[in-house]
Write a protein that holds these residues in place. Sequence first.
Motif, PDB file in Angstrom:
ATOM      1  N   SER A  89     -10.709  30.102 -29.018  1.00 28.10           N
ATOM      2  CA  SER A  89     -10.569  30.829 -27.766  1.00 28.10           C
ATOM      3  C   SER A  89     -11.248  32.180 -27.848  1.00 28.10           C
ATOM      4  O   SER A  89     -11.159  32.859 -28.867  1.00 28.10           O
ATOM      5  N   SER A  91     -11.886  36.221 -27.093  1.00 32.09           N
ATOM      6  CA  SER A  91     -10.972  37.347 -27.009  1.00 32.09           C
ATOM      7  C   SER A  91     -10.693  37.650 -25.537  1.00 32.09           C
ATOM      8  O   SER A  91     -11.485  37.356 -24.661  1.00 32.09           O
ATOM      9  N   THR A  92      -9.524  38.208 -25.297  1.00 32.53           N
ATOM     10  CA  THR A  92      -9.106  38.426 -23.924  1.00 32.53           C
ATOM     11  C   THR A  92     -10.016  39.426 -23.205  1.00 32.53           C
ATOM     12  O   THR A  92     -10.273  39.300 -22.024  1.00 32.53           O
ATOM     13  N   GLY A  93     -10.520  40.437 -23.927  1.00 32.85           N
ATOM     14  CA  GLY A  93     -11.417  41.414 -23.316  1.00 32.85           C
ATOM     15  C   GLY A  93     -10.653  42.398 -22.462  1.00 32.85           C
ATOM     16  O   GLY A  93      -9.414  42.357 -22.359  1.00 32.85           O
ATOM     17  N   THR A  95      -8.962  44.341 -19.353  1.00 34.18           N
ATOM     18  CA  THR A  95      -8.286  43.903 -18.146  1.00 34.18           C
ATOM     19  C   THR A  95      -9.003  44.473 -16.918  1.00 34.18           C
ATOM     20  O   THR A  95      -9.870  45.341 -17.033  1.00 34.18           O
TER      21      THR A  95
END
Length: 344
Positions: A89, A91-93, A95
Amino acid sequence: MSEKQQRLVYSIIEFLNQSIQDGTVKADDQESLEVAIQCIGEAFGVDPSNAEQVEKLSVKPATLQSIFDVFIKTRNKVASGSQASASASPSTGPTAEDKARAEKQKQTGNAQMSSKDYDAAIESYSKAIALDPTNPVYYSNRAAAHSSKGDHLSAVGDAEKAISVDPKFVKAYHRLGHAQYSLSDFKAAASAFERGLKLEPTNASMKSGLQNAKARISDDSKEASFPSTRSSPAGPAAGAGAGLAGMAGMAGMADMFRSMGGGGGGTPDLASMMNNPQIMAMAQQLAANGGLEALAQNPAVANMMNRMQSGGEMPSMGELMSDPSLADIVRGLGGMGGGMGGGQ
């Protein structure tokens, strides 16, 4: 005492008794373990000799050992699956809130660039990067701020970082080429401009930058073969001339005029004039023959060019016409432009 707890205690006692019988526990320790089993049973109200209780609490055919083995295998399988999922997956990075805050920091930095507060602009762009390191614009803008204060080495680093974040962000190649040119690394500058032109072949600034970088490479080769006997100018004027050369000379001036457009009241339409191939050819020929040398040594002109190339505000027509050297050029180009028409 709940039946669930007694069932667990019975399974433990069963396991300990089995360990005594199969020799898992040393003979010297068996007596101590038997005492421990008796104490555990009494504490939890479990009597292994009570047939009725054994029938109620036994988990056969399963044993405590088999149940524990299943638990270990399941836990390891779940852990392996989680690690694989995490590695697969992205990385969320940042917001959406982080991105919005980063944009505000960028806008603050842009305003500080316009007021020539370059250190403050660098700080603002750095805050934007901390909030959203995935946006190449923030690195590119910080590169411009570094160049504006003469720190071209830092500008190179930021321009390259912008390219690593987004290899298709064309403006970063121009920032990189400008910084390398200002460091007199003309081959690296030419390489940066060429890479940018592969992405945007019609970019006029990139073309002009490449042309000037190649010219300097050629000049350096000639000087290496035939050392010049002409003395170099000294003092602040010489520094201004070098700075103007580093801003891609006539290319930068053309971009400046194009951005300004034509003026009213008889002021020549510079944008149209600088798009005229004949006038551009004449201007470039003038530059090649050394006719711009005196203009290049004008500190005011160099400051305007440096501001424009580093991402600052464009000079107004009034500012241009207030300088005698530039005013002559503007008037002369206006005469050559003939009937090209004025601005809207």
